[in-house]
Write a protein that holds these residues in place. Structure first.
Motif, PDB file in Angstrom:
ATOM      1  N   ARG A   1       0.831  -1.217   0.000  1.00  8.47           N
ATOM      2  CA  ARG A   1       0.000   0.000   0.000  1.00  8.47           C
ATOM      3  C   ARG A   1       0.860   1.259   0.000  1.00  8.47           C
ATOM      4  NH1 ARG A   1      -3.615   0.442   4.882  1.00  8.47           N
ATOM      5  NH2 ARG A   1      -2.628  -1.525   5.350  1.00  8.47           N
TER       6      ARG A   1
ATOM      7  N   MET B   1       0.312   6.998   6.061  1.00 13.49           N
ATOM      8  CA  MET B   1       0.040   6.329   4.782  1.00 13.49           C
ATOM      9  C   MET B   1      -0.642   4.974   4.965  1.00 13.49           C
ATOM     10  SD  MET B   1       3.594   7.296   2.862  1.00 13.49           S
ATOM     11  CE  MET B   1       3.215   6.868   1.160  1.00 13.49           C
TER      12      MET B   1
ATOM     13  N   GLU C   1       2.570   1.763  -3.412  1.00 10.65           N
ATOM     14  CA  GLU C   1       1.556   2.193  -4.399  1.00 10.65           C
ATOM     15  C   GLU C   1       1.254   3.690  -4.315  1.00 10.65           C
ATOM     16  OE1 GLU C   1      -1.129  -1.848  -5.026  1.00 10.65           O
ATOM     17  OE2 GLU C   1      -1.697  -0.425  -3.475  1.00 10.65           O
ATOM     18  N   GLN C   2       1.473   4.284  -3.128  1.00  9.93           N
ATOM     19  CA  GLN C   2       1.153   5.711  -2.959  1.00  9.93           C
ATOM     20  C   GLN C   2       2.285   6.647  -3.403  1.00  9.93           C
ATOM     21  OE1 GLN C   2      -0.827   6.639   0.968  1.00  9.93           O
ATOM     22  NE2 GLN C   2      -0.699   4.430   1.179  1.00  9.93           N
TER      23      GLN C   2
END
Ligand code: 13P
Ligand code: SF4
Length: 320
Positions: free
Chosen positions: A144, A318, A147-148
């Motif tokens: 995750r 995040m 991916e950001q």
């Protein structure tokens, strides 16, 4: 100088449970434990979890003393988050092969050789490496987090090459990998796992992403320790082959009754190499003594602590 770790005691496990409960009240202490700890420690802990859950608990607790039954980088993270609290560990020698595989000086040179990279470091690293990083991640949020990061930004991923490869495969991003690894997760035998699958055709294979690629290819489910625990509570399978440190099987058996949990076998039959030698340095006796003596404690020099805090906070931001 920290006092040497005391181990010997005349107390029985039952006495130790009572004495630790009393010390928790006396010190206003919270005991945080990782799933790879021996069963007695898991049973006395106020919170058991994966690295993300444990760092969240450390960030949120209002206890005065944090007793960390895990390994050194975990207790360091708790101290970075709580500079004014006393952070105790049962055994100061409980390190981590993965954290050791990334020495700060060499990592500084690696960073310099790859300028313009965002540095994402797995939480299994020293405070010095955290201080050189932009974002910390754990096995439960690494995908995750990557991916950001904007697609045009190159990324260094350290120190675990196996988790790094898994993140590359999941995100399609090209990461610059530091070649570190965990001695426990690299010990599992692909050949023996295939044999075990043949012997237990209805069993599902659960694997931690610190395992090597050939092992992960055989897995039905890949995740952090908490994710593996959650998965076996919802899966319909009657049995599971567990390719991570077998300490977690204690929680699996407590939460999922009447199912079979089989530890994935190490390559070498003559050792317990699938048990983390660092995590297993901690014992109930040592936990008692560290609380009784208020020692050994974990500290982090202020300049490193301040720099290491920001990438940990970014991880929390995040991962909401
Ligand atoms: P997680 O519990 O975060 O999955 O990490 C496993 C591990 O290797 C801890 O040292
Ligand atoms: Fe480090 Fe591996 Fe032990 Fe986890 S299991 S603490 S990564 S050596």
């Amino acid at each position: 100088m920290p006092r040497p770790t005391q181990t010997a005691t005349d107390l029985t496990p039952l006495d130790l449970f009572e004495a630790i409960a009393e010390l928790k009240r006396e010190l206003n202490a919270i005991v945080l434990a990782h799933y790879y700890q021996e069963p007695d420690i898991q049973d006395i802990a106020d919170y058991i979890g994966d690295s993300l859950g444990l760092s969240r608990q450390a960030a949120e607790t209002d206890a005065d003393v944090i007793v960390f039954a895990g390994v050194h980088f975990m207790a360091e993270t708790a101290k970075i988050l709580n500079p004014d609290k006393l952070v105790l560990v049962p055994d100061l020698e409980a390190g981590c092969s993965l954290a050791d595989s990334c020495p700060p000086q060499e990592f500084a040179a690696f960073k310099a050789a790859h300028p313009n990279c965002v540095v994402v470091s797995y939480i299994n690293c020293t405070a010095e490496i955290k201080a050189m990083s932009d974002i910390i991640c754990t096995s439960s949020n690494a995908v995750r987090i990557v991916e950001q990061i904007p697609a045009e930004r190159p990324i260094i991923f350290a120190p675990d090459r196996n988790l790094g490869r898994y993140v590359m495969q999941q995100t399609g991003r090209d990461l610059v990998l530091w070649e570190g690894s965990c001695i426990v997760h690299e010990t599992f035998s692909e050949k023996k796992l295939i044999q075990l699958k043949l012997e237990h055709p209805n069993a599902e294979v659960l694997a931690h992403p610190e395992c090597e690629v050939p092992l992960l290819r055989l897995a039905d489910y890949i995740g952090s320790t908490t994710a593996l625990l959650d998965y076996c509570q919802t899966s319909q399978a009657p049995a599971f082959i567990v390719a991570t440190e077998p300490g977690i099987i204690h929680q699996m058996e407590k939460r999922v009754l009447h199912k079979q949990f089989i530890p994935a076998p190490p390559t070498d039959d003559t050792c317990n190499c699938n048990e983390c030698p660092y995590m297993r340095l901690n014992t109930l006796e040592k936990l008692y003594w560290c609380m009784k003596n208020r020692s050994p404690e974990v500290d982090v020099p202020a300049e490193i602590r301040v720099q290491a805090l920001r990438p940990i906070q970014r991880m929390f931001e995040m991962s909401v």
